[in-house]
Design a protein around this motif. Structure first.
Motif, PDB file in Angstrom:
ATOM      1  N   GLN A 171       5.871  -1.179  15.629  1.00  0.00           N
ATOM      2  CA  GLN A 171       6.417  -1.834  14.439  1.00  0.00           C
ATOM      3  C   GLN A 171       5.318  -2.548  13.661  1.00  0.00           C
ATOM      4  OE1 GLN A 171       9.501  -1.366  13.294  1.00  0.00           O
ATOM      5  NE2 GLN A 171       8.871  -2.478  11.462  1.00  0.00           N
ATOM      6  N   LEU A 172       4.384  -3.190  14.364  1.00  0.00           N
ATOM      7  CA  LEU A 172       3.250  -3.824  13.674  1.00  0.00           C
ATOM      8  C   LEU A 172       2.438  -2.784  12.912  1.00  0.00           C
ATOM      9  CD1 LEU A 172       1.878  -6.388  16.303  1.00  0.00           C
ATOM     10  CD2 LEU A 172       3.102  -6.893  14.174  1.00  0.00           C
ATOM     11  N   LEU A 178       1.260  -2.576   3.840  1.00  0.00           N
ATOM     12  CA  LEU A 178       0.490  -3.631   3.183  1.00  0.00           C
ATOM     13  C   LEU A 178       0.024  -3.242   1.783  1.00  0.00           C
ATOM     14  CD1 LEU A 178      -1.623  -5.071   6.121  1.00  0.00           C
ATOM     15  CD2 LEU A 178       0.356  -6.092   4.997  1.00  0.00           C
ATOM     16  N   GLY A 179       0.055  -1.995   1.473  1.00  0.00           N
ATOM     17  CA  GLY A 179      -0.339  -1.575   0.139  1.00  0.00           C
ATOM     18  C   GLY A 179      -1.271  -0.392   0.198  1.00  0.00           C
ATOM     19  N   ASP A 196      13.126   5.191   2.872  1.00  0.00           N
ATOM     20  CA  ASP A 196      12.960   4.168   1.859  1.00  0.00           C
ATOM     21  C   ASP A 196      12.495   2.882   2.530  1.00  0.00           C
ATOM     22  OD1 ASP A 196      13.130   2.375  -0.201  1.00  0.00           O
ATOM     23  OD2 ASP A 196      15.323   2.400  -0.318  1.00  0.00           O
ATOM     24  N   PRO A 197      11.267   2.411   2.280  1.00  0.00           N
ATOM     25  CA  PRO A 197      10.777   1.203   2.948  1.00  0.00           C
ATOM     26  C   PRO A 197      11.690   0.002   2.742  1.00  0.00           C
ATOM     27  CG  PRO A 197       8.982   2.259   1.745  1.00  0.00           C
ATOM     28  CD  PRO A 197      10.257   2.983   1.389  1.00  0.00           C
ATOM     29  N   ALA A 198      12.396  -0.071   1.634  1.00  0.00           N
ATOM     30  CA  ALA A 198      13.270  -1.210   1.384  1.00  0.00           C
ATOM     31  C   ALA A 198      14.470  -1.217   2.318  1.00  0.00           C
ATOM     32  CB  ALA A 198      13.744  -1.195  -0.069  1.00  0.00           C
ATOM     33  N   GLU A 232      13.311  -5.886  -1.038  1.00  0.00           N
ATOM     34  CA  GLU A 232      11.892  -5.757  -1.351  1.00  0.00           C
ATOM     35  C   GLU A 232      11.664  -4.407  -2.017  1.00  0.00           C
ATOM     36  OE1 GLU A 232       8.346  -5.679   1.441  1.00  0.00           O
ATOM     37  OE2 GLU A 232       9.401  -7.522   1.964  1.00  0.00           O
ATOM     38  N   THR A 233      10.889  -4.363  -3.045  1.00  0.00           N
ATOM     39  CA  THR A 233      10.533  -3.091  -3.650  1.00  0.00           C
ATOM     40  C   THR A 233       9.027  -2.976  -3.639  1.00  0.00           C
ATOM     41  OG1 THR A 233      10.505  -4.031  -5.854  1.00  0.00           O
ATOM     42  CG2 THR A 233      12.580  -3.010  -5.134  1.00  0.00           C
ATOM     43  N   ALA A 234       8.572  -1.762  -3.488  1.00  0.00           N
ATOM     44  CA  ALA A 234       7.131  -1.540  -3.476  1.00  0.00           C
ATOM     45  C   ALA A 234       6.839  -0.209  -4.128  1.00  0.00           C
ATOM     46  CB  ALA A 234       6.607  -1.527  -2.046  1.00  0.00           C
ATOM     47  N   GLU A 235       5.806  -0.189  -4.928  1.00  0.00           N
ATOM     48  CA  GLU A 235       5.383   1.072  -5.519  1.00  0.00           C
ATOM     49  C   GLU A 235       4.308   1.666  -4.655  1.00  0.00           C
ATOM     50  OE1 GLU A 235       4.301   0.710  -9.566  1.00  0.00           O
ATOM     51  OE2 GLU A 235       6.118  -0.361 -10.109  1.00  0.00           O
ATOM     52  N   ARG A 236       4.383   2.951  -4.468  1.00  0.00           N
ATOM     53  CA  ARG A 236       3.396   3.645  -3.661  1.00  0.00           C
ATOM     54  C   ARG A 236       2.692   4.658  -4.509  1.00  0.00           C
ATOM     55  NH1 ARG A 236       4.528   0.601  -0.103  1.00  0.00           N
ATOM     56  NH2 ARG A 236       5.701   0.793   1.730  1.00  0.00           N
TER      57      ARG A 236
END
Length: 156
Positions: free
Chosen positions: A81-82, A89-90, A142-144, A152-156
């Motif tokens: 999980q870590l 992280l981006g 979907d990471p969210a 949480e939303t994130a652009e990849r």
């Protein structure tokens, strides 16, 4: 996922490594005795276990006036999980995975290949447990939608 401090990690190591009687959980006293080289107060160990329970890292069950504690998940599941969170992280997940794959030893690469092969076989036969004995849940597409990622939303 919770990153563990030094003392939390030491307590989790006791739970993961199987202190005496660990199959039914361990008491605060048993954990304190397993950490005897650290000279910790009983109340300190009790506080750490209580905080770990609050974080969902340990499960506890009442036994008389005491609690019995056991790890909520295996060490391997925690580490996996870590690793998944580190990928979030981006930047490019693909680039990070490729860099990771290039950094592992030959034996580790063999383990990854076997796990991926077994996972591919699982897609056609989900009832078969395959050679992997400690499976980790696959991340949601979907990471969210992952636990702890709501809203949480994130652009990849």
């Amino acid at each position: 996922m919770t990153r563990l401090g030094d003392l939390e990690r030491a307590v989790m190591d006791v739970l993961w490594d199987g202190a005496p009687g660990a199959s039914h959980g361990v008491t605060v006293r048993e954990v304190a005795e397993a950490l005897d080289g650290r000279e910790l107060a009983y109340t300190t160990v009790m506080t750490v276990l209580d905080r770990l329970a609050g974080k969902g890292m340990v499960e506890r069950e009442r036994e008389g006036r005491a609690w019995r504690y056991r790890a909520a998940a295996s060490r391997e599941a925690y580490i996996a999980q870590l690793m998944l969170e580190a990928l979030d992280l981006g930047g490019s997940r693909d680039a990070a995975l490729v860099r990771f794959a290039r950094s592992v030893t030959g034996t580790e690469a063999d383990v990854l290949r076997a796990a991926l092969s077994a996972e591919a076989g699982m897609a056609s036969s989900p009832a078969d447990g395959g050679p992997l004995t400690d499976r980790v849940e696959a991340p949601a597409a979907d990471p969210a939608s992952r636990p702890g990622r709501a809203g949480e939303t994130a652009e990849r």
